[in-house]
Scaffold this motif. Structure first.
Motif, PDB file in Angstrom:
ATOM      1  N   ALA A 306     -20.228   0.830 -29.871  1.00 13.83           N
ATOM      2  CA  ALA A 306     -19.233   0.053 -29.436  1.00 13.83           C
ATOM      3  C   ALA A 306     -19.476  -0.450 -27.987  1.00 13.83           C
ATOM      4  O   ALA A 306     -19.229  -1.204 -27.625  1.00 13.83           O
ATOM      5  N   ALA A 307     -20.375   0.363 -27.133  1.00 19.43           N
ATOM      6  CA  ALA A 307     -20.598   0.329 -25.810  1.00 19.43           C
ATOM      7  C   ALA A 307     -21.564  -0.701 -25.702  1.00 19.43           C
ATOM      8  O   ALA A 307     -21.587  -1.460 -24.782  1.00 19.43           O
ATOM      9  N   ARG A 308     -22.659  -0.805 -26.798  1.00 24.11           N
ATOM     10  CA  ARG A 308     -23.759  -1.810 -26.675  1.00 24.11           C
ATOM     11  C   ARG A 308     -23.163  -3.049 -27.159  1.00 24.11           C
ATOM     12  O   ARG A 308     -23.523  -4.056 -26.654  1.00 24.11           O
ATOM     13  N   TYR A 309     -22.158  -3.058 -28.069  1.00 23.75           N
ATOM     14  CA  TYR A 309     -21.529  -4.399 -28.374  1.00 23.75           C
ATOM     15  C   TYR A 309     -20.876  -4.793 -27.388  1.00 23.75           C
ATOM     16  O   TYR A 309     -21.001  -6.160 -27.313  1.00 23.75           O
ATOM     17  N   PHE A 310     -20.215  -3.949 -26.677  1.00 19.51           N
ATOM     18  CA  PHE A 310     -19.526  -4.449 -25.413  1.00 19.51           C
ATOM     19  C   PHE A 310     -20.271  -5.168 -24.176  1.00 19.51           C
ATOM     20  O   PHE A 310     -20.310  -6.390 -23.936  1.00 19.51           O
ATOM     21  N   ALA A 366     -28.727  -9.195 -28.426  1.00 19.17           N
ATOM     22  CA  ALA A 366     -27.596  -9.217 -29.471  1.00 19.17           C
ATOM     23  C   ALA A 366     -28.254  -8.746 -30.870  1.00 19.17           C
ATOM     24  O   ALA A 366     -27.769  -8.132 -31.614  1.00 19.17           O
ATOM     25  N   THR A 367     -29.655  -9.377 -31.223  1.00 18.95           N
ATOM     26  CA  THR A 367     -29.924  -8.951 -32.592  1.00 18.95           C
ATOM     27  C   THR A 367     -30.521  -7.543 -32.432  1.00 18.95           C
ATOM     28  O   THR A 367     -30.550  -6.949 -33.398  1.00 18.95           O
ATOM     29  N   GLU A 368     -30.936  -7.150 -31.281  1.00 18.17           N
ATOM     30  CA  GLU A 368     -31.456  -5.767 -31.374  1.00 18.17           C
ATOM     31  C   GLU A 368     -30.379  -4.630 -31.267  1.00 18.17           C
ATOM     32  O   GLU A 368     -30.302  -3.505 -31.770  1.00 18.17           O
ATOM     33  N   VAL A 369     -29.239  -5.133 -30.512  1.00 17.57           N
ATOM     34  CA  VAL A 369     -28.006  -4.276 -30.703  1.00 17.57           C
ATOM     35  C   VAL A 369     -27.241  -4.179 -32.187  1.00 17.57           C
ATOM     36  O   VAL A 369     -26.963  -3.167 -32.570  1.00 17.57           O
ATOM     37  N   GLN A 370     -27.543  -5.218 -32.809  1.00 14.45           N
ATOM     38  CA  GLN A 370     -27.094  -5.693 -34.229  1.00 14.45           C
ATOM     39  C   GLN A 370     -27.900  -4.588 -34.958  1.00 14.45           C
ATOM     40  O   GLN A 370     -27.393  -3.993 -35.741  1.00 14.45           O
TER      41      GLN A 370
END
Ligand SMILES: Cc1cc2nc3c(=O)[nH]c(=O)nc-3n(C[C@H](O)[C@H](O)[C@H](O)COP(=O)(O)OP(=O)(O)OC[C@H]3O[C@@H](n4cnc5c(N)ncnc54)[C@H](O)[C@@H]3O)c2cc1C
Length: 581
Positions: A306-310, A366-370
Motif C-alpha cells: 500500500a505504501a508503494r502504491y501511495f 509504477a510498473t515496477e511497483v506493480q
C-alpha cells in the motif's frame, strides 16, 4: 566561470498547486464512480470471454465505454469528448487499469493511437476520426514496432513512396506485435518515406493490401488482441499523411511520452486491485487457527504494497499536473492554421515533450511497483496464488508486459538521464515553475502544526535535500568526467535514473501528504506513516544507487539516513485490512 546548475530543478514546482488524488470535487467522484461501475458490472464479469478472444464482447465494451464518455474524458466536446479536467481523466485511466488486458487495449486506443490524430491531424482528420474513436465505434492501433526495430523503433524498414501521378502514397512492410490489430478500424502507421525519412500515416483497415497476421500466443493480457500488421502496396490518399513529411519520428516519440505516463496509470489500476484482492484473501485464509492477516510478515507485505502504491500514485498525479501546460500549449498550436506543417509538428511535439524524465520515471516506477505488489499478492495467496482459478495468477502473468512495452524500462531509464542532462545544458527544465518545493527554499513541514507528521516531514525533507545536493554533485562530476559520453555509461546511467526516480517519488509523496493535512482521505489519516515509508524507500532504493554512482565518479557523500519503519508498515496494513470487506 564554471557553471553550476541544479539538475534537479525539475522538482521545483509550486507545490501548493500540485495535482493529487485528494483534491477533488463531487464531479470527480461521479466520473470515477461511472468508471468503477463500468469496470465492476460490465468488464470484469466478461473477463473470461475477453480472455478467450471474443471480439464481439470486446467491441461491445468499447461502445459502452464510449457511451459513458470514458474514452474521450478530456477530449474536446466537438470531437465527441466530455472535455472534463485532467484529474477526471486520471481517475478514469487508473480505474480502467483494473481491467487487465481490456485496460491495456483501451489505454492504447485512447492514448498512443488517438493522440497522433488529435495533436498532429488536420481538422478534416480530427473531425473524421476522433468522434468515432471517442464513441468506441472504431478501434485504433499504433503501429511502430517491426521485427528488427523494437527499442530502436525509428529504424524500421516499412516504406512509403509518393506516386505523384496518382496523388497517393504506397506503403509496404510489416509491423509486429500491434495491440488491437485484429479489431482495429484504423492504424497510425510509421513508414520511411523515400527521400524524406520517417512519416506518419492514418491507414483505414479496409484499404486493399492491409491484412493482419494471426493472433499472438502471449504469456498474458489475453484480453488485449496483438498481431502483426501487413502492408502490401497499400495505396493511401495524400490526405492520410499525418503532420508533415519526414517528421514522423517527432510524432512517434512525443505521443509515446504521454503514453508512458498513461501506462503508469494503468499499472496503478492493476496495483490497487492486487492490494484489495490480497488483503481480502489474507483476512479470509486461516492457518494455525487464525487468519493469515494476523501474521506480522503478511501485514508487513501489505504495508509495503500500500505504501508503494501511495508513492507511485502521488508521483503519477503530480506529473500529470506538470504535463498539463505542455498539453494545453500543444492543443492550441494544433488548432492554429497560420503555421506551416513542419513548423507545427515541431512545435506541437516540443510542447508534448515537456517532462520527458518525469513521464519515463513514472512508467518505470509504477510498473515496477506493480510487479512488486502483484508478486507479493501471489505470495500472500500461497499455492492458491499459483492456480489459474485465482484472479491473482492471471494478474501475475498480465503484469510482466508493462516493463517491456511503451519503451522497456531500460530505455526509459536512459530517457530519464538524457533528459536531465539536456535540461542541464539548457539550464532549465520544462517542468519547473516556482522554487517553493522541498528542494527550494520553502519547507513543506514548516506550514504544519507541531506533531508527528511535521517531525516526519522535517526529517524526510532534510534527507531529500541531502539526496538532491548529492545527486547534483555526482552528475556534475559525471558530466565533467564523461562529457557527452555519459549517456553511454549505462551502469552509471541506471544508478542516476534510480536515484532521480526515488527522489521524485519521495518528494511527490511528501507534497501529497502535506497538502492533505487538512483535507480528507488516506493521505491525511496515515500521512505520517506514508511519509516515513516513502522516506525509507527513497533511501533504500535511491540512496544506494546514488552512493554507488558517487563512488564510481570519485565523489564522497554523507548524511543520508532513514527511520525505523516497522511500526508504520503495521499501521498501514491495519488500515488496508480495515477497508477491505
Ligand atoms: C504484448 C505486446 C504489445 C505491444 N504493442 C505494441 C503496439 O501496439 N505498437 C507498437 O508499435 N509496438 C508494440 N509492442 C512492441 C513493444 O513496444 C516492443 O516489444 C518494445 O519496444 C521492445 O522492443 P523489443 O521487444 O524488440 O526488444 P529489444 O529492443 O530487442 O530489447 C531486448 C532487451 O534489450 C534491451 N535494450 C534494447 N536496447 C537497449 C539499449 N539501447 N540500452 C540498454 N538496453 C537495451 C531492452 O531493454 C530489452 O531488455 C508490443 C509488444 C508486446 C510484447
Amino acid at each position: 566561470m564554471r557553471r553550476t546548475v541544479d539538475v534537479t530543478q525539475e522538482f521545483h514546482l509550486g507545490f501548493e498547486d500540485a495535482l493529487t488524488p485528494e483534491r477533488r470535487s463531487d464531479e470527480h467522484d461521479l466520473i470515477e464512480e461511472t468508471a468503477r461501475s463500468f469496470v465492476g458490472r460490465d468488464v470484469l464479469p466478461r473477463m473470461e470471454a475477453l480472455e478467450s478472444g471474443d471480439v464481439a464482447v470486446l467491441k461491445a465494451l468499447y461502445r459502452k465505454a464510449g457511451e459513458l464518455g470514458l474514452i474521450g474524458v478530456d477530449l474536446p466536446e466537438k470531437y465527441g469528448g466530455l472535455e472534463l479536467d485532467l484529474l477526471s481523466s486520471l481517475l478514469v485511466s487508473e480505474t480502467l487499469g483494473e481491467t487487465a488486458g481490456f485496460g491495456v487495449s483501451i489505454n492504447i486506443h485512447s492514448g498512443v493511437a488517438l493522440h497522433p490524430i488529435l495533436y498532429f491531424g488536420d481538422e478534416a482528420q480530427r473531425s473524421s476520426y476522433l468522434p468515432r474513436l471517442a464513441a468506441g465505434e472504431v478501434i485504433a492501433s499504433y503501429a511502430l514496432t517491426e521485427p528488427d526495430a523494437g527499442s530502436d523503433a525509428l529504424h524500421g524498414k516499412t516504406s512509403a513512396r509518393l506516386d505523384e501521378a496518382r496523388k497517393c502514397y504506397v506503403l509496404s512492410g510489416q509491423k509486429q506485435w500491434i495491440s488491437n490489430a485484429r479489431v482495429a478500424g484504423v492504424f497510425v502507421v510509421f513508414a520511411q518515406l523515400a527521400g524524406r525519412g520517417m512519416t506518419a500515416f492514418v491507414v483505414d483497415r479496409d484499404r486493399p493490401g492491409v491484412s493482419v497476421g494471426k493472433e499472438e500466443n502471449k504469456v498474458g493480457i489475453h484480453a488485449s488482441p496483438t498481431a502483426s500488421l501487413i502492408l502490401d502496396d497499400v495505396e493511401v490518399p495524400a490526405s492520410a499523411l499525418l503532420g508533415a513529411r519526414g517528421h514522423g519520428h517527432r510524432i512517434a516519440l512525443s505521443v509515446l511520452n504521454l503514453a508512458r505516463h498513461k501506462m503508469a496509470l494503468y499499472a496503478l489500476g492493476q496495483t490497487r486491485r492486487a492490494i484489495r484482492i490480497a488483503a481480502a484473501y489474507a483476512k479470509e485464509r486461516r492457518q494455525f487457527g487464525v487468519p493469515i492477516a494476523s501474521f506480522g510478515m503478511i501485514r508487513e507485505k501489505l504495508g509495503y504494497m500500500a505504501a508503494r502504491y501511495f508513492v507511485a500514485r502521488s508521483a503519477a498525479y503530480r506529473t500529470a499536473g506538470e504535463l498539463a501546460p505542455g498539453k494545453k500549449r500543444a492543443l492550441d498550436l494544433a488548432f492554429r492554421s497560420d503555421l506551416e506543417p513542419e513548423e507545427k509538428v515541431r512545435s506541437v511535439a516540443s510542447a508534448l515533450s515537456s517532462c520527458i524524465a518525469a513521464c519515463s520515471l513514472n512508467k518505470v516506477l509504477a510498473t515496477e511497483v506493480q510487479a512488486f505488489v502483484i508478486d507479493e499478492a501471489v505470495q500472500i495467496h500461497g499455492g492458491y496464488g499459483y492456480m489459474e482459478d485465482y484472479e491473482i495468477a492471471r494478474m501475475y502473468r498480465d503484469a510482466r508486459i508493462t516493463r517491456i512495452f511503451e519503451g522497456t524500462n531500460e530505455i526509459n531509464r536512459l530517457a530519464i538521464v538524457r533528459d536531465l542532462i539536456s535540461s542541464r545544458a539548457r539550464e532549465a527544465s520544462a517542468c519547473s515553475s516556482s522554487a517553493a518545493s522541498p528542494g527550494g527554499s520553502a519547507s513543506l513541514a514548516a506550514a504544519l502544526p507541531a506533531g508527528r507528521l511535521r517531525a516526519t516531514l522535517e526529517g524526510a525533507e532534510q534527507v531529500l535535500r541531502a539526496m538532491k545536493k548529492g545527486f547534483d554533485t555526482v552528475v556534475e562530476a559525471a558530466v565533467a568526467r564523461e562529457g557527452a559520453r555519459l549517456v553511454d555509461e549505462q551502469p552509471l546511467v541506471r544508478r542516476l535514473a534510480d536515484a532521480h526516480m526515488w527522489m521524485y517519488a519521495l518528494e511527490s509523496a511528501l507534497v501529497r501528504v502535506a497538502l492533505a493535512a487538512d483535507g480528507r482521505g488516506v493521505a491525511r489519516d496515515l500521512g505520517a506513516e506514508f511519509a516515513a515509508v516513502a522516506w525509507a524507500d527513497a533511501v533504500r532504493h535511491g540512496v544506494t544507487p546514488l552512493l554507488e554512482a558517487a563512488r564510481h565518479v570519485g565523489v564522497k557523500l554523507d548524511g543520508l539516513d532513514y527511520p525505523d519503519e516497522i511500526g508504520q508498515l503495521q499501521a498501514i496494513a491495519e488500515y488496508v485490512l480495515d477497508k477491505v470487506r
